[in-house]
Design an enzyme around this catalytic site. Structure first.
Site, mmCIF file in Angstrom:
data_model
loop_
_atom_site.group_PDB
_atom_site.id
_atom_site.type_symbol
_atom_site.label_atom_id
_atom_site.label_comp_id
_atom_site.label_asym_id
_atom_site.label_seq_id
_atom_site.Cartn_x
_atom_site.Cartn_y
_atom_site.Cartn_z
ATOM 1 N N TYR A 115 0.832 -1.204 0.000
ATOM 2 C CA TYR A 115 0.000 0.000 0.000
ATOM 3 C C TYR A 115 0.868 1.256 0.000
ATOM 4 O O TYR A 115 1.881 1.311 0.674
ATOM 5 C CB TYR A 115 -0.907 0.032 1.238
ATOM 6 C CG TYR A 115 -1.811 1.236 1.236
ATOM 7 C CD1 TYR A 115 -2.950 1.246 0.451
ATOM 8 C CD2 TYR A 115 -1.504 2.375 1.974
ATOM 9 C CE1 TYR A 115 -3.769 2.368 0.402
ATOM 10 C CE2 TYR A 115 -2.318 3.490 1.932
ATOM 11 C CZ TYR A 115 -3.451 3.484 1.144
ATOM 12 O OH TYR A 115 -4.254 4.599 1.096
ATOM 13 N N TRP A 117 1.211 5.657 -1.771
ATOM 14 C CA TRP A 117 0.903 6.620 -2.825
ATOM 15 C C TRP A 117 2.000 6.752 -3.871
ATOM 16 O O TRP A 117 1.762 7.295 -4.940
ATOM 17 C CB TRP A 117 0.632 7.981 -2.194
ATOM 18 C CG TRP A 117 -0.808 8.193 -1.878
ATOM 19 C CD1 TRP A 117 -1.616 7.384 -1.123
ATOM 20 C CD2 TRP A 117 -1.620 9.279 -2.305
ATOM 21 N NE1 TRP A 117 -2.879 7.914 -1.055
ATOM 22 C CE2 TRP A 117 -2.908 9.091 -1.765
ATOM 23 C CE3 TRP A 117 -1.389 10.409 -3.079
ATOM 24 C CZ2 TRP A 117 -3.956 9.976 -1.995
ATOM 25 C CZ3 TRP A 117 -2.430 11.297 -3.301
ATOM 26 C CH2 TRP A 117 -3.701 11.065 -2.758
#
Ligand SMILES: Nc1nc2c(c(=O)[nH]1)N[C@H]1C(S)=C(S)[C@@H](COP(=O)(O)OP(=O)(O)OC[C@H]3O[C@@H](n4cnc5c(=O)[nH]c(N)nc54)[C@H](O)[C@@H]3O)O[C@H]1N2
Ligand SMILES: Nc1nc2c(c(=O)[nH]1)N[C@H]1C(S)=C(S)[C@@H](COP(=O)(O)OP(=O)(O)OC[C@H]3O[C@@H](n4cnc5c(=O)[nH]c(N)nc54)[C@H](O)[C@@H]3O)O[C@H]1N2
Ligand SMILES: [Mo]
Length: 772
Positions: A115, A117
């Site tokens: 996970y 960005w």
């Protein structure tokens, strides 16, 4: 393309926090926002100092204990030295280890959720790259579902209204608000710091001017939040500050007033909703003899009962929009405020009207309140994952600590996989996860932890194999988001730091060693991939009869404007206009105020209609303050915490914690004092800022400061830098969604009187030779 011809000429690039142009002047990168951006983000100024910062990783590193003893559980992760290694040798070693785990345990032994960005470019998007690699080289991996952003809402919304995107993204726009909205009731606010950001990039920050224009036209903004700064001055808002975590009680108090004063829209409830009667029995206290009236709500949330009733009357007049920030659901029982706000909007009867009803998360990110593009943007195909097992993303430590244990998720009884190898590229679990001391224990259990990083984050420091990757400024890419009209040519602006390589190049090399090179690369270089991905958008433009520049033209122009889909309110508007022809994609085709499906799961922590549920943790004698651990003002998450803008906003090198003057005085804390925040899970230092903008009983410390243990040898070391996730609780929102609950936790704060420990978060770890 890939070489940098004229360094003094500004070239376009993009980031999650804005489109910009950059050039070199006197050996320094000068970054200027896109000229059409009305309110550019200061986060852009994190770039120049970050490029060559000592926190960057220069060459591949392997943890000494792993190298000497081989793969296996090891408590020395995060405490050990590193050994430098050449690329060929480290890739051979890693390919061998991946093959060992695949052959001995199957892809079910690999966690590749990864996970995070990473960066805005659509090709060098690390998460897409690592998933594609693991699918092709190993046949799959145990994945994670949902996000830290919207763990609870992404699961509850489809049960009650429709898909997440239909409620957040393709719903009410700022254009509609400017024309139609009389009142905006903003739970958690719409802080401009948050709309600075959108994944994939944002070319025009329109929120400040939109709020100013709406306010000037007469739109009334009501901010419901512990922080006054959650709406900008331009909105001219009224500030109501309930105790954090009690919004559902406040919403019920509002709903009760609507019901007993006959201000609710019974026509809308009958025709467009199911389950209002069952909910109303709860609301009026027919079963538990406790009406959820304004007085009841006031005692829980701290807003006076008279203000609750007057607010309900106000909301029932004119066009009212209810928004709920993501933060409200990043907490215990986070499903409830998301659901209850929808019920409140249904009682007001305005769901689906222009500028009215309910737009979950409007103002939490710059994606929302915008029009969708009418053409697809570039995306990298990830291939097929042969492993069925997954976790809700925030259950990572639970999984690693409890292999084989059962857990509940959205009506399913599932089992945690037995993970041997964890592969992370493009995320920072030591930023995003809760209870970091527990996370350290969890990472000690695996055989091997592999991390691709551009800098020495705590996650890289806890890895066995650390592979240095390029940062966005060091490669060509294409920036695009589904709700931003600019597709941006992201020009390479600098040579890679040290021996850093692109994630793509690393995975291509590993794939060749594992025999899946052709499948992974499809025979394309990175530059050829950019052309390939661009072609999809180019073709769609041509098919719509629009100008469709060649790749060379696009690259030279630096950007192209994409056409927008109509501002049509999406499925909620269509449903309102013709509910028979356009039912909602819920089981009943209507708004579900009571959900038979959710009720059927039998979860006590998420019943069949929204309800006020007592919290396991509320402020008490030992931990009297509610910590709000929100998104940082000075960076995106942990990214470029070592950058110039982030560094300039710290004090004595630490993150700033804000608290109310009364709470500060009671503890003898003065402006600028170093304070220690603590509870039974951990402790961290921060610099205190004292302000009336923070509600009484609340201390706010944003996320983002890199975890910096005073003594890494300890099990619960003091974080000297101000990472609030040493304090937060690692539990799911409920059995339904199992979302992240990092936003709120209880703490005590005291003046720190000891000698101030140095900040070492940005120093390369022991054993690492400084880059020449
Ligand atoms: N207590 C608390 N915790 C929270 C939250 C909260 O409100 N409170 N919010 C949560 C939310 S909403 C989120 S989204 C998460 C965010 O959590 P993350 O998305 O994990 O945080 P980032 O700092 O963005 O991590 C991205 C990492 O990728 C690296 N990176 C950048 N570019 C590249 C690249 O090209 N390749 C590779 N390999 N790496 C790259 C960066 O250096 C950085 O370390 O945090 C969550 N955590
Ligand atoms: N500058 C910057 N912007 C960002 C990010 C970043 O890291 N930096 N991250 C982006 C990401 S990934 C996401 S998901 C979004 C997240 O969007 P959010 O989750 O909404 O963002 P937060 O800042 O954590 O929270 C917003 C506000 O909610 C308030 N709040 C907290 N708890 C409560 C409560 O119980 N009740 C009420 N009424 N209010 C409460 C806090 O005062 C806080 O400032 O932000 C995005 N924007
Ligand atoms: Mo997020």
């Amino acid at each position: 393309m890939s070489d940098i011809p004229d360094q003094s000429r500004p070239r376009s690039h993009s980031s999650h926090w804005g489109v910009f142009r950059a050039h070199w002047q006197d050996d320094r990168l000068v970054v200027a926002p896109h000229p059409a951006d009305p309110d550019p983000s200061p986060l852009l100024q994190n770039f120049p100092d970050a490029l060559r910062h000592r926190a960057r990783i220069a060459r591949p590193m392997v943890r000494r204990g792993w190298l000497e003893n081989g793969p296996g559980p090891d408590r020395r992760r995060g405490r050990d030295e590193f050994v430098e290694m050449g690329w060929d040798e480290v890739l051979d070693l890693l390919a061998k280890e991946l093959a060992r785990v695949r052959d001995a345990h199957g892809p079910e032994g690999v966690f590749g959720g990864s996970y995070g960005w990473s960066s805005a470019g659509r090709f060098h998007h690390a998460q897409s790259q690592v998933h594609r690699f693991l699918n092709m080289a190993l046949g799959g991996y145990v994945r994670s579902v949902n996000s830290y952003s919207a763990g609870a809402s992404a699961v509850i919304l489809p049960h009650i209204l429709g898909p997440f995107d239909a409620v957040c993204r393709r719903n009410v726009t700022w254009t509609q608000i400017l024309e139609h909205t009389d009142t905006i009731l903003a739970f958690g606010g719409m802080p401009l710091k948050n709309t600075a950001v959108a994944s994939g990039g944002i070319s025009r920050h329109i929120e400040r001017e939109s709020m100013a224009k709406a306010h000037a036209r007469g739109t009334r903004f009501i901010l419901v939040s512990p922080l006054r700064t959650d709406l900008p001055e331009e909105a001219g808002s009224e500030w109501l500050a309930p105790l954090p975590g009690t919004d559902v009680a406040l919403m019920l108090g509002l709903a009760h007033t609507l019901a007993v004063e006959g201000l609710h829209d019974t026509g809308f409830l009958d025709r467009f909703c199911v389950g209002y009667p069952a909910f109303e029995r709860y609301l009026l206290g027919k079963e538990d003899s406790q009406p959820k009236n304004a007085a009841w709500a006031a005692a829980i949330c701290g807003i006076p009962a008279e203000r609750i009733t007057s607010l309900a009357r106000q909301a029932a007049q004119g066009r009212t929009l209810i928004t709920v920030a993501q933060s409200l659901q990043r907490a215990e029982h986070g499903e409830q405020p998301v659901w209850m706000a929808a019920v409140l909007a249904a009682m007001l009867g305005q769901i689906g009207l222009p500028g009215g009803g309910y737009n979950y998360a409007l103002g939490s990110l710059a994606h929302y309140g915008k029009q969708q593009n009418a053409v697809p943007i570039p995306t990298l195909s990830q291939g097929t994952n042969g492993v069925k097992n997954f976790i809700p993303v925030a259950r990572i430590a639970d999984m690693l600590l409890n292999p084989g244990a059962p857990f509940d998720y959205n009506g399913r009884r599932m089992t945690y996989a037995d993970i041997k190898l964890v592969y992370w590229a493009g995320g920072n679990p030591f930023h995003h996860h809760q209870d970091l001391n527990r996370l350290r224990e969890a990472f000690a259990r695996v055989d091997t932890l592999v991390v691709h990083e551009l800098a020495w984050t705590a996650t890289a420091r806890h890895a066995d194999i650390v592979l240095p990757c390029t940062m966005t400024l060091e490669r060509d890419d294409i920036g695009a988001a589904a709700t931003d009209p600019l597709m941006v040519a992201m020009h390479k602006l600098a040579e890679p730091f040290g021996e850093a390589r692109d994630d793509y190049a690393i995975f291509a090399e590993l794939s060749h060693r594992l025999g899946t090179g052709q499948a992974f690369t499809e025979g394309r270089t990175a530059q050829e991939w950019l052309r390939h991905l661009y072609a999809r958008t180019q073709e769609a433009l041509a098919e719509s009869g629009l100008s469709a520049p060649s790749f060379e033209q696009f690259w030279e122009m630096g950007e192209i404007k994409l056409p927008s889909a109509p501002d049509d309110g999406g499925i909620l508007r269509a449903f309102r206009e013709d509910p028979e022809r356009h039912p909602l994609p819920t089981p009943s085709g209507k708004v579900e105020i009571f959900s038979e499906v959710v009720a059927g799961f039998g979860y006590e922590d998420c019943p069949g209609h929204p309800a006020w549920l007592a919290k396991a943790e509320m402020p008490d004698g030992r931990h009297p303050l509610q910590l709000v651990a929100n998104q940082p003002y000075t960076k995106l998450h942990s990214q470029f915490d070592f950058g110039g803008y982030s560094a300039s906003q710290k004090r004595r090198g630490r993150e700033v914690a804000r608290l109310n003057p009364v709470d500060a005085a009671a503890r003898g804390i003065a402006e600028g004092d170093i304070v220690r925040l603590f509870n039974e899970r951990g402790a961290c230092l921060a610099s205190a800022s004292i302000t009336e903008d923070v509600r009484l009983g609340v201390v706010q410390l944003p996320t983002g400061a890199w975890y910096d243990p005073a003594d890494p040898m300890e099990d619960k070391p003091l974080c000297v830098h101000g990472n609030p996730n040493v304090l937060t609780r690692d539990v799911g929102t409920s059995q339904l969604a199992q979302g992240c609950t990092g936003q709120l936790t209880v703490v005590e704060v005291e003046r720190f009187a000891g000698n101030l420990p140095p900040i070492r978060a940005f120093e390369p770890p022991a054993g690492v030779a400084r880059p020449a």
